[in-house]
Every structure is written in structure tokens, then in C-alpha cells.
Design an enzyme around this catalytic site. Structure first.
Site, mmCIF file in Angstrom:
data_model
loop_
_atom_site.group_PDB
_atom_site.id
_atom_site.type_symbol
_atom_site.label_atom_id
_atom_site.label_comp_id
_atom_site.label_asym_id
_atom_site.label_seq_id
_atom_site.Cartn_x
_atom_site.Cartn_y
_atom_site.Cartn_z
ATOM 1 N N HIS A 214 -7.130 123.604 4.486
ATOM 2 C CA HIS A 214 -6.135 122.590 4.133
ATOM 3 C C HIS A 214 -6.677 121.607 3.106
ATOM 4 O O HIS A 214 -7.863 121.349 3.058
ATOM 5 C CB HIS A 214 -5.781 121.708 5.340
ATOM 6 C CG HIS A 214 -5.565 122.447 6.608
ATOM 7 N ND1 HIS A 214 -4.321 122.778 7.050
ATOM 8 C CD2 HIS A 214 -6.432 122.893 7.532
ATOM 9 C CE1 HIS A 214 -4.435 123.414 8.208
ATOM 10 N NE2 HIS A 214 -5.697 123.495 8.516
ATOM 11 N N LYS B 123 2.089 119.038 -2.832
ATOM 12 C CA LYS B 123 1.730 118.422 -1.554
ATOM 13 C C LYS B 123 0.690 119.271 -0.805
ATOM 14 O O LYS B 123 0.864 120.478 -0.666
ATOM 15 C CB LYS B 123 2.999 118.279 -0.709
ATOM 16 C CG LYS B 123 2.816 117.447 0.528
ATOM 17 C CD LYS B 123 3.413 116.080 0.388
ATOM 18 C CE LYS B 123 3.371 115.349 1.711
ATOM 19 N NZ LYS B 123 3.307 113.913 1.534
ATOM 20 N N GLY C 126 -6.262 121.466 17.928
ATOM 21 C CA GLY C 126 -5.551 121.369 16.646
ATOM 22 C C GLY C 126 -4.522 122.480 16.499
ATOM 23 O O GLY C 126 -3.383 122.226 16.085
ATOM 24 N N ASN D 116 4.365 98.257 4.628
ATOM 25 C CA ASN D 116 3.566 99.044 3.696
ATOM 26 C C ASN D 116 3.729 100.518 4.038
ATOM 27 O O ASN D 116 3.389 100.964 5.125
ATOM 28 C CB ASN D 116 2.092 98.646 3.846
ATOM 29 C CG ASN D 116 1.160 99.628 3.169
ATOM 30 O OD1 ASN D 116 1.469 100.179 2.115
ATOM 31 N ND2 ASN D 116 0.013 99.863 3.791
ATOM 32 N N THR D 117 4.247 101.281 3.093
ATOM 33 C CA THR D 117 4.297 102.729 3.283
ATOM 34 C C THR D 117 3.818 103.368 1.992
ATOM 35 O O THR D 117 3.670 102.706 0.973
ATOM 36 C CB THR D 117 5.715 103.171 3.715
ATOM 37 O OG1 THR D 117 5.717 104.582 3.961
ATOM 38 C CG2 THR D 117 6.746 102.843 2.671
ATOM 39 N N ASN E 70 -4.461 111.354 14.654
ATOM 40 C CA ASN E 70 -3.484 110.971 15.675
ATOM 41 C C ASN E 70 -3.825 109.560 16.158
ATOM 42 O O ASN E 70 -4.648 109.354 17.050
ATOM 43 C CB ASN E 70 -3.537 111.990 16.824
ATOM 44 C CG ASN E 70 -2.369 111.830 17.771
ATOM 45 O OD1 ASN E 70 -2.121 110.745 18.278
ATOM 46 N ND2 ASN E 70 -1.654 112.913 18.015
ATOM 47 N N HIS F 39 -18.471 123.962 8.715
ATOM 48 C CA HIS F 39 -17.266 123.132 8.598
ATOM 49 C C HIS F 39 -17.310 121.887 9.493
ATOM 50 O O HIS F 39 -17.013 120.777 9.041
ATOM 51 C CB HIS F 39 -16.051 124.000 8.943
ATOM 52 C CG HIS F 39 -14.747 123.326 8.719
ATOM 53 N ND1 HIS F 39 -14.253 123.065 7.455
ATOM 54 C CD2 HIS F 39 -13.827 122.813 9.584
ATOM 55 C CE1 HIS F 39 -13.081 122.447 7.556
ATOM 56 N NE2 HIS F 39 -12.801 122.282 8.838
ATOM 57 N N ALA G 187 -1.600 105.128 2.654
ATOM 58 C CA ALA G 187 -1.584 104.117 1.599
ATOM 59 C C ALA G 187 -2.172 102.840 2.186
ATOM 60 O O ALA G 187 -1.724 102.353 3.220
ATOM 61 C CB ALA G 187 -0.162 103.873 1.140
#
Ligand SMILES: [Fe+2]
Length: 547
Positions: free
Chosen positions: A11, A36, A179, A504-505, A291, A124, A395
Site C-alpha cells: 500500500h 489516491k 489488519g 480542520n479537515t 485507528n 517489513h 492534514a
């Protein structure tokens, strides 16, 4: 040493650069390619590299490829086994392994002049662990817990950093994976696997964990610090949701059940680790550590005094962790990461040139912070583009969309701007010295927005746009010394409204990566109902907009 870190295989491809132990640059490929997550995490795409991010890291430091002492690749194919041997149903995984083995050659093609012999494979989960332990301020003594979907043949690592050296105490082999379990439920609930897991967490707040018994039977810890995840027949509990279907109370209850069980298991794993080490500080990485509800429970109900979470806790963070690990192994003393603003930035002159080229009318006010606060106080929506972009999915006051928190309708308004589901909350940024009064319960300061906090009852109506359905908020605290411009804007907003908080986003529109460069900012401003763009010291106003 000059070490370039590369995350590519699964990912969120990303690159990071560590020079003499100091993190100088880190960025995700999606911010450059505008796709994305960079790519879909399928075996057929496993060869693709974060080429643009890697080149930028080198350019930003004024380095040539030939200057690199090492390239850290955050996966070691020698540790992997065939997918069916590990109990995974992944018939094309052998392609992934082939591409991983060939990565040095691919890297030398993508970065002409690179000697393939300098590429080091970093396991990893060791790369994840380093992104927590070594990147945190606690490298001399901290426990570390890594949980993700999968690495080479495990999904978990529990260990301890002492003097910057990792001692691995336990790993959990596949197919058992918290996960992958969370990815399964994400898909079952009609969201995009390996992408939308945070939507399940948000949906969980609307449900009751009435399937907890079933989850407790399927997911359980073992006495030796590991765990089991047996396959769950999700359809027998709640029928799957199609992506275009409305969600129901049943879907929310299932999400709540999985979320609740995840929290219980994480608490048990943290308890086991603490029992072995007696450590005071726990550091966390791996996609599961994004999370923030679970992180909060680990801190609130677990045995550690402090919990530090890598802001790029997903695989993107392994680029930095891999580089830090190789630098340490090579004898460098590594420093904690200086902050999450490790991506691209532009000088005032460069920003002015972009605005001039775009022929948009712009101004240079005496203080952009005052200008923005005035617009927000008049209930305007502001696109805020300042300094270097953030590493990781949040952000944090560099590529943000800001609004007034006192108007409940602003949640709907921002979710509309961003094309998001209406059940998803938006978060508050708050002055660090005022946070205790508003968000007393929960870890403070919280500069990376990785925990949730209860909103003090007397403040709930005053900042209703940022209060989630369960009375919590995912807070980012802003310190005057670390973020002087954002802090000044917040203080100005407080003077005007009495509220030390703004919404804030992330600055992006539906389905797109966060804005990174000035062109992205102008495109976003041009296409979304935003009243003001604050880009460096300049402002661009929407004709007829608020403020
Ligand atoms: Fe991972």
C-alpha cells in the site's frame, strides 16, 4: 550516511530521505501522481515504485543518486513463504515476491545511476517498528507494537527499543491478522478494502456491539503474546452492503462489534508486552495504529504512561522506518522525526509566480492569519496551504480545509465539499494551552490527531460541528512554538468568536489525494465552494464569498 527509504510493495508507496540520522524529507507518491494511495495494492502493481517521491526527496536535499550510501526497501523477500503455505488465498502473490526480489534492478532503472548493490531489504515489520521507535522521541527506551494486514509472513511484531536497538519479543505469523480482519469487514460493509478502514471506525460509533460474542470466539489472544483470527462468516451475521446502498443499524452494529473486539485484543497484546518489559512508553505503527479510537483505549485502559503513534502509521511510514533502521545499523545516531511536515514546500516568490501565471486576482494582506480568522469568523470556508505538506493521511495545518466549529451545518457543508459520507466526522484543531479545558479526557498534547477525546459538556453546543455522535472529537493540538502561523490564526479566531478551535479537515475533493502543490491548491479552490484560499502570505477570494 545518506539513506533513501522506499515503500513500494503493498500500500501507499512513499519515499523518505535520512541524512546522517536526520529525517530531511518524506512524501507519499499519491501527492505527486494524484492517484489516491498511489496504486491499488494488488500483486500486478507490486513492481511500481514511488519514483516521483524518490526523485523529489533527492532534489530537495540537493543530492545525486550516486551520493546515496544505501536504499532501504521495506520488505525482505527472503523471509516470505508461498501464500498457500501461509494459509492465504492470494494466487498471484508469487508475482509480488518476484517483483520484490527484482526491486534493486527496478530501482536502478527508475533512478538512473543507482548501484543496485546499495539496496538493502529491511523486514517489513522492522521498518514499521523503526518508524515508531526510532522516529519517536523515545528511541533510547520504548516498547513497540506493530499491527497491520501483512508483511512477509507475519502481521504483528512486539518488541522493545533500548539504546536505539530493537529486541523482537514476539511476532504473529499469518494467516492470523487483525489488519486483514478489519479489511474483510470494510469490504463486507460496502467500502473499499485497504483504503476505507477508517469509515468502519466512524460507522462503529453509531452502533451497538451486539455481535461481540461471535467476534470473541473468532478473534482471541494466546498466552504467548500472539493471537488467532479464525475466518468469520460475516454474511451469517449481517448481509453485505453494496457500495451504493444506504447503511443500516445492522451494519453499524457489526462495525461496532469488530471495533470493540479489536480494542480488547489490542489491550491484551499491549498488556502482554508490558508484562515482559515493564516499559513506560509504548510506540505504535502499522495500519491498525491509524485507528485512533483503539489508540485511545490502549492509553486510557492499558498499562503505559505514554503512547506515541507514528503519523504515517500505514505502509507509507515504512519508507522512513526502513531508512532510519539502515542508518542506525550503519552506525549513525538517528534523531526523532522533527514533525509530520516533511513534504514539498514553496518560497513566497514561487507561490507569487504560480498565482501570477494563473491570472487570479490575489492580495498580500498584512497578516494572512488575521485575514483567515476574519473569514472563518464570518462563517467562510478557507483552503489553507502553508509550509511543507504532511507525511501520512492527516492534514495537520499545512494542507487543510478550515471552517467555523460553532455552526453544526458546517459538518454537512464540508462533507459536501469533499464528497464524503455524512456519517463521517470532521476534526477540531485547538490551541494547545486551551485543549485541557475543552477536551479534558484523552492524551494531550496530541499534535498528530491520532487519538479521540471527550468534548467537555459545556463546550459541546459551542463547537457542535466537530463533536461526533458519541460525544468525542479527534483533536489536533497546536503549539505556538511548533506551528506559529496556525497558532496565530487560532488566537485571532478566538479573539473574534471566543472559540479557541477551528474545524480542520484535509484539503482535497472527492476521491482525490490531498492537495500538495500550488496547482492542486488552485484547482481545488477553483472547483469547490471555498470562500478563501490562503496560500503562503497571499489570499485569493471567491467573488461574493463569505468574509
Ligand atoms: Fe504494513
Amino acid at each position: 550516511m545518506k539513506v533513501l527509504g522506499i515503500n513500494a510493495l503493498f500500500h501507499d508507496p512513499a519515499a523518505a530521505l535520512v541524512v546522517d540520522g536526520v529525517t530531511v524529507a518524506a512524501a507519499e507518491e499519491e501527492r505527486f501522481s494524484r492517484r489516491k494511495h498511489g496504486k491499488r495494492p494488488v500483486p500486478f502493481a507490486a513492481w511500481e515504485l514511488p519514483e516521483l517521491a524518490a526523485r523529489w526527496c533527492l532534489d530537495a536535499a540537493g543530492l545525486d543518486v550516486s551520493d546515496l550510501d544505501a536504499v532501504a526497501y521495506s520488505y525482505d523477500p527472503q523471509l516470505a513463504r508461498a501464500a498457500d503455505e501461509m494459509g492465504l488465498s492470494d494466487p498471484w502473490d508469487h508475482l509480488r515476491q518476484t517483483y520484490a526480489r527484482r526491486a534493486p534492478g527496478f530501482l536502478a532503472t527508475a533512478l538512473p545511476g543507482l548501484d543496485p548493490a546499495v539496496v538493502r531489504f529491511v523486514p517489513h515489520h522492522v521498518a514499521h517498528a523503526a518508524s515508531a521507535g526510532l522516529a519517536s522521541p523515545y528511541a533510547d527506551g520504548a516498547d513497540v507494537l506493530v499491527l497491520d494486514g501483512r508483511g512477509e509472513c507475519a502481521s504483528h511484531l512486539a518488541g522493545r527499543y533500548e539504546g536505539g536497538v530493537l529486541d523482537v519479543l514476539r511476532t504473529q505469523e499469518l494467516p492470523h491478522s487483525l489488519g486483514l480482519l478489519y479489511e474483510d469487514i470494510t469490504e463486507h460493509l460496502g467500502f473499499l478494502r485497504s483504503s476505507d478502514e477508517f469509515k468502519v471506525m466512524a460507522l462503529a460509533s453509531y452502533g451497538r456491539p451486539r455481535f461481540l460474542d461471535e467476534l470473541r470466539r473468532a478473534v482471541r489472544t494466546t498466552d504467548d503474546g500472539g493471537f488467532r483470527t479464525d475466518p468469520v462468516d460475516w454474511g451469517s451475521l449481517v448481509k453485505p452492503r453494496r457500495a451504493d446502498e444506504e447503511w443500516t443499524a445492522d451494519h453499524a452494529d457489526l462495525a461496532a462489534s469488530v471495533q470493540h473486539r479489536l480494542e480488547e485484543v489490542l489491550l491484551e497484546l499491549a498488556g502482554w508486552l508490558h508484562g515482559r518489559t515493564g516499559g513506560r512508553v509504548l510506540t505504535l505503527a502499522g495500519g491498525v495504529a491509524l485507528n485512533c479510537v483503539a489508540n485511545t483505549r490502549i492509553l486510557r485502559d492499558g498499562p503505559y504512561d505514554e503512547v506515541w503513534v507514528q503519523p504515517a502509521a500505514g505502509d507509507a511510514g515504512t519508507a522512513l522506518g526502513g531508512a532510519l533502521h539502515v542508518a542506525r545499523a550503519g552506525g549513525d545516531v538517528t534523531a526523532a522525526m522533527p514533525g509530520a511536515d516533511l513534504g514539498r514546500g514553496w518560497s513566497d516568490e514561487e507561490l507569487e509566480a504560480w498565482l501570477t501565471t494563473a491570472r487570479v486576482p490575489f492580495e498580500r494582506p498584512a497578516d494572512v492569519a488575521e485575514e483567515v480568522a476574519a473569514c472563518l469568523a464570518a462563517n467562510g470556508v478557507v483552503a489553507w496551504f502553508q509550509g511543507r505538506s504532511e507525511y501520512g493521511p492527516r492534514a495537520l495545518g499545512h494542507r487543510s480545509l478550515l471552517a467555523h466549529p460553532g455552526h453544526e451545518k458546517n459538518l454537512e457543508r464540508l462533507n459536501d465539499v469533499k464528497g464524503r459520507e455524512q456519517f463521517r466526522p470532521v476534526a477540531p484543531m485547538v490551541l494547545a494551552d486551551r485543549a485541557r479545558e475543552l477536551f479534558g479526557r484523552g492524551p494531550l498534547p496530541s499534535p498528530y490527531m491520532l487519538f479521540v477525546h471527550d468534548v467537555a459538556p459545556q463546550w459541546r453546543d459551542r463547537i457542535s460541528a466537530v463533536v461526533h455522535v458519541d460525544g468525542t472529537a479527534r483533536v489536533q493540538t497546536v503549539d505556538d512554538a511548533d506551528e506559529p502561523l496556525v497558532a496565530r490564526m487560532l488566537r485571532s479566531f478566538e479573539r473574534r468568536t471566543g472559540l479557541p478551535v477551528v474545524v480542520n479537515t484535509s484539503l482535497n475533493t472527492a476521491g482525490r489525494p490531498m492537495v500538495d502543490d500550488p496547482r492542486d491548491a488552485l484547482e481545488c479552490f477553483g472547483s469547490a465552494p471555498v470562500d478563501l484560499l490562503a496560500i503562503g502570505p497571499f489570499v485569493v477570494r471567491r467573488p461574493g464569498g463569505a468574509g
